[in-house]
Design a protein around this motif. Structure first.
Motif, mmCIF file in Angstrom:
data_model
loop_
_atom_site.group_PDB
_atom_site.id
_atom_site.type_symbol
_atom_site.label_atom_id
_atom_site.label_comp_id
_atom_site.label_asym_id
_atom_site.label_seq_id
_atom_site.Cartn_x
_atom_site.Cartn_y
_atom_site.Cartn_z
ATOM 1 N N TRP A 154 1.636 17.953 -3.133
ATOM 2 C CA TRP A 154 2.721 17.028 -3.505
ATOM 3 C C TRP A 154 2.432 15.737 -2.760
ATOM 4 O O TRP A 154 2.273 15.726 -1.548
ATOM 5 N N GLN A 155 2.364 14.622 -3.488
ATOM 6 C CA GLN A 155 1.863 13.389 -2.869
ATOM 7 C C GLN A 155 2.646 12.179 -3.320
ATOM 8 O O GLN A 155 3.050 12.065 -4.485
ATOM 9 N N ASN A 156 2.848 11.268 -2.394
ATOM 10 C CA ASN A 156 3.387 9.955 -2.731
ATOM 11 C C ASN A 156 2.276 9.159 -3.425
ATOM 12 O O ASN A 156 1.168 9.041 -2.896
ATOM 13 N N ASP A 166 11.379 13.110 -0.889
ATOM 14 C CA ASP A 166 12.484 12.139 -0.783
ATOM 15 C C ASP A 166 12.385 11.330 0.496
ATOM 16 O O ASP A 166 12.930 10.226 0.589
ATOM 17 N N LEU A 167 11.694 11.870 1.503
ATOM 18 C CA LEU A 167 11.505 11.148 2.766
ATOM 19 C C LEU A 167 10.240 10.291 2.731
ATOM 20 O O LEU A 167 9.896 9.671 3.724
ATOM 21 N N GLN A 168 9.531 10.299 1.578
ATOM 22 C CA GLN A 168 8.320 9.496 1.359
ATOM 23 C C GLN A 168 7.163 9.922 2.264
ATOM 24 O O GLN A 168 6.359 9.094 2.706
ATOM 25 N N ILE A 169 7.083 11.226 2.521
ATOM 26 C CA ILE A 169 5.927 11.713 3.262
ATOM 27 C C ILE A 169 4.683 11.537 2.379
ATOM 28 O O ILE A 169 4.746 11.738 1.165
ATOM 29 N N PRO A 170 3.548 11.147 2.942
ATOM 30 C CA PRO A 170 2.371 10.884 2.085
ATOM 31 C C PRO A 170 1.866 12.104 1.324
ATOM 32 O O PRO A 170 1.621 12.029 0.114
ATOM 33 N N ARG A 171 1.727 13.266 2.027
ATOM 34 C CA ARG A 171 1.093 14.427 1.375
ATOM 35 C C ARG A 171 1.701 15.711 1.907
ATOM 36 O O ARG A 171 1.925 15.853 3.115
ATOM 37 N N VAL A 172 1.890 16.666 0.977
ATOM 38 C CA VAL A 172 2.379 17.987 1.344
ATOM 39 C C VAL A 172 1.546 19.017 0.600
ATOM 40 O O VAL A 172 1.214 18.829 -0.578
ATOM 41 N N VAL A 173 1.197 20.108 1.281
ATOM 42 C CA VAL A 173 0.529 21.236 0.643
ATOM 43 C C VAL A 173 1.458 22.432 0.741
ATOM 44 O O VAL A 173 1.892 22.790 1.849
ATOM 45 N N VAL A 174 1.768 23.034 -0.410
ATOM 46 C CA VAL A 174 2.652 24.197 -0.440
ATOM 47 C C VAL A 174 2.060 25.237 -1.383
ATOM 48 O O VAL A 174 1.085 24.991 -2.097
ATOM 49 N N GLU A 202 6.511 2.820 -1.597
ATOM 50 C CA GLU A 202 5.522 2.793 -0.522
ATOM 51 C C GLU A 202 6.235 2.801 0.824
ATOM 52 O O GLU A 202 7.131 2.007 1.065
ATOM 53 N N HIS A 203 5.815 3.728 1.661
ATOM 54 C CA HIS A 203 6.464 3.850 2.973
ATOM 55 C C HIS A 203 5.544 3.283 4.049
ATOM 56 O O HIS A 203 4.405 3.708 4.198
ATOM 57 N N GLN A 204 6.050 2.316 4.768
ATOM 58 C CA GLN A 204 5.281 1.706 5.846
ATOM 59 C C GLN A 204 5.391 2.567 7.106
ATOM 60 O O GLN A 204 6.482 2.933 7.520
ATOM 61 N N PHE A 205 4.257 2.932 7.684
ATOM 62 C CA PHE A 205 4.281 3.714 8.908
ATOM 63 C C PHE A 205 3.256 3.139 9.872
ATOM 64 O O PHE A 205 2.368 2.376 9.490
#
Length: 798
Positions: free
Chosen positions: A342-344, A279-287, A156-159
């Motif tokens: 792609w999701q954390n 790897d950078l713990q981004i919450p969500r990516v669409v590719v 879990e990445h705190q932001f």
């Protein structure tokens, strides 16, 4: 939204997955299921064959890939379609493996078709990542489910969430050689409530500086050329430079820390990009998982942003956009296979509205969830409490009079039926008693039977008590009855009155086989009233309107009689007539089945239990059924005078059940029924017709919902169901408009009435009245509570 983490560990297509774990992330009660999947090298080869053909198919179609590698020399459209179909079938065959079925079944038991679901597939295997998982039949069965990928390692990445009223989007427009990215830009400009910054073909320094912006970004968007080399994704930011995610990791990590929640790479072959961003713990990516044609990329972006901005949760907005690409598949086959999330796994469901007014939105969301849980608990508790209360009042017989009245009313609303042509009632009218005296003497009665016999009826039943001689013709009557086994008389087992005994000249065998008791059970209370036979109880108090005949006794054991009675026949008058007629018709003989119930052929006459429908205290000592009255008379009518003067067509009597009884007022032989006042002989005619019609015509007997012994669980569930409807209607409408609520409740009550009537037409007696009372009570209770809560909230806010 419900989320499931599907862990494939270190498994692969070629080696199999020895351990597959399904973990429900968002359940109130955590759930985990274990399974496995076999090795499928054929699926591995089939996917790579599809990928090979896809790259040939999309070659030179304006894909957003910078360097298209040399592909094969041969392509067949039919072969591509065939491989695509085989790939979909192969994926489902693999996921239908016995070792994986426990997971599939557990998910289907946990979720409803209307649930919003996200399946997150956790794997590091490159082939499992590229597999078109959306082809799994699970997603067909659950239209609000979408998949996402995740790496094995995550946390879990705190932001810091941005507290801003506008959505900040950084749009990077990279190398656009040979493609149209202007359409993407125009789509972004149409979004509501956004702060949009475009970087057109920036260099590395400019891109880094914007990613480090302290104000933070909500969405990072990239359009241009990209590709994955081995596991490394590269974006071409201009016509000279390309960067990997590793080369931007510090700037991207800062952007994520400052609130970046979505990265959209509307470019080719983006799985490598997504893997590195994870790897950078981004919450969500669409590719896009493969090379993407320009028109497909434009259309996906338009559909996704439109759905997302209109309120769909992020995963379902992606699914809707992906499925809408199906319209392009005539020109671009498998276009709907390309978009991928792609999701954390720690990222919670995201809505467009979450980007602006974050603090207020959070409070409102918490309040909404609390109100929903509170209200749903209120509906559930109220429904159970009201149902229990109403069924308890029913058990105490407090609702019985009202239920009986409602039952009678419903009976009268049924459509009319045809007259039963098998039954003829010979009425002894006032004119007949004036002419032949009251009661007719034995000689006259014998002459009446003689005339009827000439017409060859099947059965003759005399609803006349003849315990004492009438005139000088008793010997003639005795001879007539002894010589014709199809003639039946009546007596009453429930009375010690000698006038209601069988004729003294009958033998014990004749009493059993040619006499039926005329006793009729009544509903209601009465004083000083011993018998329903008006011709022998003159001077006694008559039955009041509350004494209703709704039940029919088929048989009883003389040993159970409250006092010794000369009426020792165990069968009712209607039973004897119906049995004799059915015997003449060649119906399978009457038997007693394994449940000690009378059965004629395949028709079972199930006796009433002490608690049956609205009845809550029947004696249960005799074999009784409810009378399913016809709305019309159950047979043809002739008079005694017409028979005696030969004014009858013989065919109207031949082969019929003939019943003789009084309709003359002097006999005082009238009873109250669901269809009003009726002569006793006609009440018996209804009963005979009911039995014969049930056996020969499959006309329904009156039945009720299932019960176990005296526990009416079927009725309880019926009442509970309608009570729940009333509670839900009140919950949904009480805070809007009382008028609308009343209209809705009226509509529900009308539906309840119509459903109850339709079921009764088929013979079913359902608890309409308890359901109506319970429904209205629950709706009223919830409405009052909601109004009180609303008033209290207003006072608190003021």
């Amino acid at each position: 939204m419900k989320r499931v983490l599907l862990k494939f560990g270190k498994g692969s297509l070629q080696k199999g997955c020895d351990s597959v774990v399904a973990e429900l992330l968002s359940a109130d009660i955590p759930m985990q299921r274990m399974g496995s999947l076999p090795a499928v090298p054929d699926l591995f080869r089939l996917y790579h064959q599809w990928q090979y053909l896809y790259k040939i198919r999309t070659h030179n179609q304006g894909t957003r890939i910078h360097l298209t590698s040399e592909v094969g020399l041969r392509f067949s459209e039919n072969e591509f379609q065939d491989v695509s179909s085989r790939l979909a079938a192969s994926i489902n065959n693999w996921l239908n493996a016995e070792t994986f079925r426990s997971i599939d079944q557990a998910l289907r038991m946990e979720f409803n078709r209307t649930d919003e679901i996200q399946i997150i597939i956790e794997t590091n295997d490159p082939d499992l990542r590229r597999l078109p998982w959306h082809l799994w039949r699970f997603f067909d069965d659950y239209p609000k489910a979408e998949l996402a990928l995740s790496a094995l390692d995550w946390h879990e990445h705190q932001f810091t969430p941005r507290d801003n009223n506008r959505v900040r989007i950084l749009a990077v427009i990279g190398d656009n050689t040979g493609i149209d990215v202007e359409a993407d830009c125009q789509i972004l400009k149409t979004l509501p409530n956004v702060e949009l910054v475009f970087l057109e073909q920036p260099n590395r320094q400019v891109l880094n500086e914007h990613l480090w912006d302290r104000s933070g970004w909500d969405i990072l968007f990239f359009a241009g050329h990209s590709q994955t080399e081995s596991d490394t994704g590269r974006i071409y930011i201009n016509d000279q430079d390309n960067l990997s995610i590793f080369q931007l990791k510090n700037a991207l990590r800062r952007a994520i820390d400052n609130g970046l929640r979505i990265a959209i790479f509307n470019s080719c072959d983006g799985i490598g990009l997504a893997s590195q961003l994870a790897d950078l713990q981004i919450p969500r990516v669409v590719v896009m998982r493969e090379p993407v044609p320009d028109r497909v990329a434009n259309s996906f972006l338009k559909y996704f942003l439109q759905s997302f901005a209109e309120g769909q949760p992020f995963p379902l907005a992606v699914r809707e956009a992906r499925e809408r690409l199906e319209s392009l598949e005539g020109e671009f086959p498998c276009a709907s296979w390309l978009p991928l999330i792609w999701q954390n796994p720690t990222a919670t469901p995201l809505f467009w509205s979450d980007f602006h007014g974050h603090s207020i939105q959070q409070k409102n969301q918490v309040k909404k969830v609390f109100h929903w849980k509170h209200s749903s608990a209120l509906v559930l508790c109220t429904t159970l409490a009201v149902t229990s209360l109403i069924m308890g009042l029913r058990l105490l017989r407090l609702l019985e009079p009202l239920e009986m009245a409602a039952y009678d009313y419903l009976l009268r609303q049924r459509p009319p039926e045809q007259i039963d042509s098998r039954i003829v009632v010979v009425e002894i009218t006032q004119e007949d008693t004036n002419r032949y005296d009251y009661p007719p003497d034995d000689r006259t009665l014998t002459e009446l039977i003689d005339k009827l016999e000439r017409y060859q009826p099947s059965v003759i039943g005399l609803d006349l008590h003849r315990a004492k001689p009438r005139g000088d013709g008793q010997q003639l009557l005795q001879q007539k009855i002894s010589s014709n086994r199809n003639v039946f008389l009546v007596c009453a087992y429930s009375s010690t009155d000698e006038n209601l005994a069988p004729p003294p000249f009958l033998t014990n065998d004749q009493i059993v086989n040619q006499v039926g008791f005329s006793d009729l059970p009544v509903d209601g209370t009465f004083r000083n009233y011993q018998s329903l036979r008006g011709d022998v109880v003159a001077g006694e108090e008559l039955a009041t309107e509350s004494l209703m005949v709704r039940r029919q006794i088929l048989s009883y054991s003389p040993d159970l009689a409250t006092s010794p009675s000369p009426c020792s026949t165990p069968y009712s008058f209607s039973f004897q007539l119906a049995f004799q007629f059915l015997y003449h018709q060649g119906i399978e003989p009457m038997t007693v089945n394994e449940n000690y119930q009378w059965q004629f052929g395949s028709t079972v006459f199930r006796e009433l239990t002490p608690r049956f429908g609205g009845y809550q205290g029947l004696e249960g000592l005799s074999s009784q059924i409810l009378v399913n009255y016809r709305s019309n008379p159950p047979g043809q009518k002739v008079t005694m005078g017409q028979i005696m003067t030969d004014q009858i067509n013989p065919s109207s009597i031949q082969g019929k059940i003939v019943m003789i009884g009084y309709t003359s007022p002097v006999a005082r032989d009238y009873l109250t029924t669901s269809y009003g006042t009726m002569a006793g002989v006609w009440v018996h005619a209804h009963m005979v017709s009911q039995m014969v019609s049930a056996v020969m015509d499959n006309r329904p007997l009156i039945w009720v919902l299932p019960q176990w012994r005296d526990f009416q669980w079927g009725d309880s569930l019926w009442v509970l169901g309608w009570t729940s409807i009333g509670g839900l209607v009140a919950w949904g409408l009480a805070s809007r408009s009382i008028t609308l609520l009343l209209l809705a409740l009226t509509a529900v009550l009308v539906i309840l009435y119509q459903v109850s009537l339709l079921i009764l037409i088929q013979g079913g007696w359902v608890p309409m009245l308890p359901a109506s009372i319970s429904l209205v009570t629950a709706a009223g209770s919830i409405t009052m509570f909601e109004k009180m809560t609303h008033s209290r909230d207003q006072k608190t806010s003021n």
